[in-house]
Scaffold this motif. Sequence first.
Motif, short mmCIF file in Angstrom:
data_model
loop_
_atom_site.label_atom_id
_atom_site.label_comp_id
_atom_site.label_asym_id
_atom_site.label_seq_id
_atom_site.Cartn_x
_atom_site.Cartn_y
_atom_site.Cartn_z
N LEU A 15 8.33 30.75 -4.61
CA LEU A 15 8.72 32.13 -4.88
C LEU A 15 9.40 32.78 -3.69
O LEU A 15 10.07 33.81 -3.84
N TYR A 16 9.25 32.21 -2.49
CA TYR A 16 9.85 32.83 -1.30
C TYR A 16 11.35 33.00 -1.48
O TYR A 16 11.91 34.08 -1.26
N SER A 17 12.00 31.92 -1.90
CA SER A 17 13.44 31.97 -2.07
C SER A 17 13.82 33.04 -3.10
O SER A 17 14.81 33.78 -2.92
N ALA B 233 7.17 44.78 13.30
CA ALA B 233 7.56 44.76 14.73
C ALA B 233 6.52 44.08 15.61
O ALA B 233 6.69 44.03 16.82
N SER B 234 5.46 43.54 15.00
CA SER B 234 4.41 42.94 15.83
C SER B 234 4.74 41.53 16.28
O SER B 234 4.06 40.98 17.14
N SER B 235 5.78 40.90 15.68
CA SER B 235 6.14 39.55 16.14
C SER B 235 7.55 39.19 15.70
O SER B 235 8.17 39.91 14.91
N GLY B 236 8.03 38.10 16.27
CA GLY B 236 9.26 37.47 15.81
C GLY B 236 10.48 38.38 15.84
O GLY B 236 10.78 39.06 16.83
N ILE B 237 11.18 38.39 14.72
CA ILE B 237 12.48 39.05 14.62
C ILE B 237 12.33 40.57 14.79
O ILE B 237 13.11 41.20 15.52
N GLY B 238 11.34 41.16 14.14
CA GLY B 238 11.14 42.62 14.23
C GLY B 238 10.87 43.06 15.65
O GLY B 238 11.40 44.08 16.12
N ILE C 14 16.84 28.87 9.85
CA ILE C 14 15.52 28.82 10.51
C ILE C 14 15.54 29.51 11.88
O ILE C 14 16.40 29.23 12.72
N VAL C 15 14.59 30.44 12.04
CA VAL C 15 14.41 31.16 13.31
C VAL C 15 13.03 30.80 13.84
O VAL C 15 12.05 30.80 13.09
N GLU C 16 12.96 30.51 15.13
CA GLU C 16 11.67 30.08 15.71
C GLU C 16 10.79 31.31 15.97
O GLU C 16 11.00 32.04 16.94
N THR C 17 9.85 31.55 15.07
CA THR C 17 8.94 32.70 15.17
C THR C 17 7.55 32.23 14.71
O THR C 17 7.29 31.03 14.67
N GLU C 18 6.70 33.17 14.29
CA GLU C 18 5.40 32.78 13.73
C GLU C 18 5.51 32.41 12.25
O GLU C 18 4.52 32.03 11.62
N ASN D 1 14.32 46.71 7.76
CA ASN D 1 13.27 46.10 6.94
C ASN D 1 13.11 44.64 7.37
O ASN D 1 13.72 43.75 6.78
N SER D 2 12.29 44.42 8.40
CA SER D 2 12.14 43.04 8.90
C SER D 2 10.86 42.38 8.41
O SER D 2 10.81 41.15 8.30
N ALA D 3 9.82 43.15 8.11
CA ALA D 3 8.54 42.54 7.70
C ALA D 3 8.76 41.61 6.52
O ALA D 3 9.51 41.94 5.60
N VAL E 141 0.07 49.45 9.52
CA VAL E 141 0.39 49.64 8.10
C VAL E 141 0.31 48.28 7.41
O VAL E 141 0.92 47.32 7.87
N ASP E 142 -0.45 48.23 6.31
CA ASP E 142 -0.37 47.08 5.43
C ASP E 142 0.65 47.44 4.36
O ASP E 142 0.40 48.31 3.52
N LEU E 143 1.79 46.78 4.41
CA LEU E 143 2.91 47.16 3.53
C LEU E 143 2.64 46.86 2.06
O LEU E 143 3.42 47.25 1.20
N ARG E 144 1.52 46.21 1.76
CA ARG E 144 1.16 46.00 0.35
C ARG E 144 0.58 47.27 -0.26
O ARG E 144 0.36 47.34 -1.47
N ALA F 125 3.29 47.44 11.48
CA ALA F 125 2.83 46.10 11.13
C ALA F 125 1.32 46.27 10.99
O ALA F 125 0.81 47.37 11.22
N ARG F 126 0.61 45.20 10.64
CA ARG F 126 -0.85 45.36 10.55
C ARG F 126 -1.52 45.25 11.91
O ARG F 126 -2.52 45.89 12.17
N ARG F 127 -0.96 44.44 12.82
CA ARG F 127 -1.65 44.18 14.10
C ARG F 127 -1.32 45.26 15.13
O ARG F 127 -0.37 45.15 15.90
N GLN F 128 -2.18 46.30 15.13
CA GLN F 128 -1.96 47.44 16.02
C GLN F 128 -1.99 47.01 17.48
O GLN F 128 -1.24 47.55 18.31
N GLU G 213 4.43 28.70 10.90
CA GLU G 213 3.00 28.39 10.92
C GLU G 213 2.27 29.11 9.78
O GLU G 213 1.40 28.54 9.12
N LYS G 214 2.69 30.37 9.52
CA LYS G 214 2.06 31.09 8.40
C LYS G 214 2.45 30.44 7.08
O LYS G 214 1.65 30.35 6.15
N TYR G 215 3.71 29.98 7.00
CA TYR G 215 4.22 29.39 5.76
C TYR G 215 3.47 28.11 5.39
O TYR G 215 3.02 27.94 4.27
#
Length: 254
Positions: A160-162, A15-20, A195-199, A90-92, A63-66, A38-41, A202-204
């Motif tokens: 592997l993303y796909s 929930a810290s960015s984008g779709i969530g 494609i959704v315009e989020t962060e 489950n958006s993360a 939360v680090d979901l890993r 999310a990780r970024r409190q 850039e991370k990808y």
Amino acid sequence: MPSVSSRPLAIVTGASSGIGLAIAQHLATLGYNLALCARRQDRLDVLAAELEGQGCNVLTQAVDLRDEAQILSFFAAIDQRFNRVDVLINSAGLGHKEPLMTGATEAWREMLDVNVLALCICTREAIARMKTQDNPQGKGHIIHLSSMSGHRIPTAVAGLYSATKFAVRSLTETLRRELRQADSSIRISSISPGIVETEFAEKYSKSADEAAATYSRHPMLQAEDIAKAVTYLLKQPDHVEVHDILLRPTQQQS
Ligand SMILES: NC(=O)c1ccc[n+]([C@@H]2O[C@H](COP(=O)([O-])OP(=O)(O)OC[C@H]3O[C@@H](n4cnc5c(N)ncnc54)[C@H](OP(=O)(O)O)[C@@H]3O)[C@@H](O)[C@H]2O)c1
């Protein structure tokens, strides 16, 4: 709208960015209390202040979901504060441009851990809490953020993303079968955007310029468009379970 303490509770991962983030904002207007991770409190704090200003009761947790222990501690905090779960989004998720011929194992592991395994752990924990004395088989709604990349291989660099999103598609149907076999009223749905315009871009690609070039090709989906799809899913009557929503920017080729 029900009083704050009797509102249904929705969990949103990522929930810290984008779709969530956009989904959390929409759910607050629909009358849900929220548990956000999310990780970024710092980002979650800003969002919580905004939503609490609208009368929503919001729990945030870094939360680090890993890390399964961190996920379980988040659910323990939800039990303590709300003692109910009605909806899980489950958006993360993330992608790394790491091809199968040369990619880094750690990047592959991160995608599998967050996009697949954490989604399964959160789903299991939410379902356990959707079963109540009134509804021993469970009642609620789980929504997975899948992707058009779970329906076709978009490019030669899908790596592997796909595969993680093909897994989400498979997990959606497998859970549906489990729920029906268990005679549960819990609904499971996916949303599969192009494609959704989020962060995300850039991370990808690890490049702000490449992300800007991707998003400037033509008008892209916005996080708000996906939040509206979530609203559509949740607003269906109990006897309607939408399985998957596929949506692309109108001009997207792949
Ligand atoms: N954007 C697209 O084009 C697109 C298309 C189809 C599907 N999707 C899917 O939509 C979902 C949301 O992506 P988005 O576009 O909104 O991207 P985003 O803006 O990068 O958001 C990703 C979210 O996931 C969280 N996250 C990532 N790794 C995490 C971890 N280890 N622990 C906890 N949280 C983690 C991030 O939070 P922190 O960094 O703060 O932890 C962030 O809140 C993903 O599942 C993605 O695969 C996106």
